[in-house]
Design an enzyme around this catalytic site. Structure first.
Site, short mmCIF file in Angstrom:
data_model
loop_
_atom_site.label_atom_id
_atom_site.label_comp_id
_atom_site.label_asym_id
_atom_site.label_seq_id
_atom_site.Cartn_x
_atom_site.Cartn_y
_atom_site.Cartn_z
CE1 TYR A 89 -28.57 15.64 -54.05
CE2 TYR A 89 -30.65 15.73 -55.23
CZ TYR A 89 -29.86 16.13 -54.19
OH TYR A 89 -30.34 17.04 -53.28
NE ARG A 141 -27.00 21.95 -59.16
CZ ARG A 141 -28.19 22.36 -58.72
NH1 ARG A 141 -28.28 23.52 -58.11
NH2 ARG A 141 -29.27 21.63 -58.90
NE ARG A 180 -18.38 0.58 -44.64
CZ ARG A 180 -17.51 1.06 -43.75
NH1 ARG A 180 -16.40 0.39 -43.48
NH2 ARG A 180 -17.73 2.21 -43.14
CG HIS A 221 -13.28 4.79 -44.95
ND1 HIS A 221 -13.47 3.59 -44.31
CD2 HIS A 221 -14.10 5.67 -44.34
CE1 HIS A 221 -14.37 3.74 -43.37
NE2 HIS A 221 -14.77 4.99 -43.36
CE LYS A 274 -29.49 18.91 -56.64
NZ LYS A 274 -30.15 19.24 -55.38
CD GLU A 293 -28.36 25.47 -49.14
OE1 GLU A 293 -28.80 25.61 -50.28
OE2 GLU A 293 -27.40 24.72 -48.86
CG LEU A 332 -26.94 23.18 -54.53
CD1 LEU A 332 -25.75 22.26 -54.76
CD2 LEU A 332 -28.23 22.43 -54.79
N1 PDD Z 1 -32.86 20.26 -53.98
N2 PDD Z 1 -30.30 23.96 -51.68
C1 PDD Z 1 -30.35 22.63 -51.44
C2 PDD Z 1 -29.67 22.11 -50.20
C3 PDD Z 1 -31.01 21.77 -52.33
O1 PDD Z 1 -31.02 20.44 -52.09
C4 PDD Z 1 -31.65 22.31 -53.47
C5 PDD Z 1 -32.36 21.46 -54.45
C6 PDD Z 1 -31.60 23.71 -53.66
C7 PDD Z 1 -32.24 24.35 -54.85
O2 PDD Z 1 -31.49 24.07 -56.01
P1 PDD Z 1 -32.19 24.06 -57.45
O3 PDD Z 1 -32.84 25.36 -57.62
O4 PDD Z 1 -31.07 23.86 -58.39
O5 PDD Z 1 -33.18 22.92 -57.44
C8 PDD Z 1 -30.90 24.48 -52.76
C9 PDD Z 1 -33.39 19.27 -54.88
C10 PDD Z 1 -34.51 19.73 -55.72
C11 PDD Z 1 -33.68 17.99 -54.10
O6 PDD Z 1 -32.84 17.64 -53.31
O7 PDD Z 1 -34.71 17.36 -54.32
#
Ligand code: PDD
Length: 279
Positions: free
Chosen positions: A31, A50, A99, A101, A146, A178, A202
């Site tokens: 996403y 990304r 379903r 895997h 992501k 993070e 991420l």
């Molecule tokens: N989250 N790290 C993680 C684990 C994240 O899920 C996100 C963003 C970031 C920051 O990434 P960016 O600057 O590209 O938004 C770092 C989004 C916003 C969410 O899950 O809602």
């Protein structure tokens, strides 16, 4: 609200997704979240690139990036969000199939869903700063993707909320990686430190923008992990993310960062970020 599903723009409450969708069964998808400032989709190329990469790593054949750009623009227009602060959510899954895997047959189309909504930024937190808690990083080794598989992030963020904090910051092998949905950085002696963009975080778009702003403003930075034990010596700390932008961190667990108020480098970066999103 008009949303997008598999080629169609329709009211969101009329969308039906198969119970066999692999996003539902396996969290088998990726996403993006993109902010729109008065119709300007901030860093959309970077977000879509990304997403292309995340899908590539997951071996999901998603729609062409240009198509997704048109979808995002179409959602802003159809929902009359061109004059406000809005958020676009895009999700692509490996599609619906009985379903198992193993991947479904090649002909199974990906499920592509997107929506747009008006968005109220956290002005108070941006001004006054937030508290974060620290938690062990129990996530997998591909945090650079992501993926919609966010259970550790969800549990951590909920725990933060229950302890009166806004974000949970993960610690892996003694180093800060993070936040549950943000990147983390801290300032030591006028130099900004943040975890390198490897498989343990991420690679945030906001993080990338902020590092660019550091270069422009002459703020030295190092993409080097911060030891949890050293964090107490930080003068400033902040979390970064698309919807949060730059939130000052003024408290970690039960201790104050610096003098407990947002620091000068944080403020300078916030102002510069503001200018970047409005130019
Ligand atoms: N989250 N790290 C993680 C684990 C994240 O899920 C996100 C963003 C970031 C920051 O990434 P960016 O600057 O590209 O938004 C770092 C989004 C916003 C969410 O899950 O809602």
């Amino acid at each position: 609200m008009i949303a997008y599903i598999n080629g169609k723009f329709i009211p969101k409450d009329r969308i039906a997704i198969s119970p066999e969708d692999r996003g539902f069964l396996f969290a088998d998808g990726a996403y993006e979240v993109i902010c729109s400032y008065n119709g300007n989709l901030f860093k959309i190329d970077e977000h879509l690139e990304r997403l292309r990469r995340s899908l590539g790593e997951l071996r999901i054949e998603g729609p062409p990036i240009n198509h997704l750009r048109t979808v995002a623009e179409g959602l802003i227009e159809r929902n009359e969000l061109s004059d406000v602060h809005a958020m676009i959510y895009i999700q692509v899954t490996r599609g619906a199939a009985p379903r198992k895997h193993i991947f479904p047959e090649k002909a199974t189309p990906a499920t592509v869903y997107a929506n747009a909504s008006a968005f109220q930024p956290l002005y108070k937190e941006r001004e006054n700063g937030i508290t974060v808690i620290t938690l062990p990083d129990i996530r997998w080794d591909r945090c650079d993707i992501k993926s919609v598989a966010l259970l550790p992030n969800v549990l951590a963020c909920q725990q933060a909320k229950e302890r009166g904090a806004v974000e949970a910051v993960f610690i892996r092998n003694g180093f800060i990686t993070e936040g549950s949905h943000t990147n983390f950085c801290a300032v030591f002696d006028d130099q900004l430190f943040t975890h390198p963009a490897n498989n343990h975080i991420l690679g945030g778009i906001t993080r990338q923008v902020v590092l660019g702003l550091c270069t422009q403003l002459g703020v030295p930075f190092k993409e080097s992990p911060i030891l949890e034990n050293e964090l107490k010596n930080a003068d400033e700390a902040m979390v970064l993310g698309t919807t949060y932008e730059i939130l000052p961190v003024v408290q970690v667990d039960d201790w104050q960062v610096g003098n407990g108020t947002p620091g000068p480098i944080t403020r300078e970066l916030q102002h510069a970020y503001r200018r970047a999103t409005t130019s």
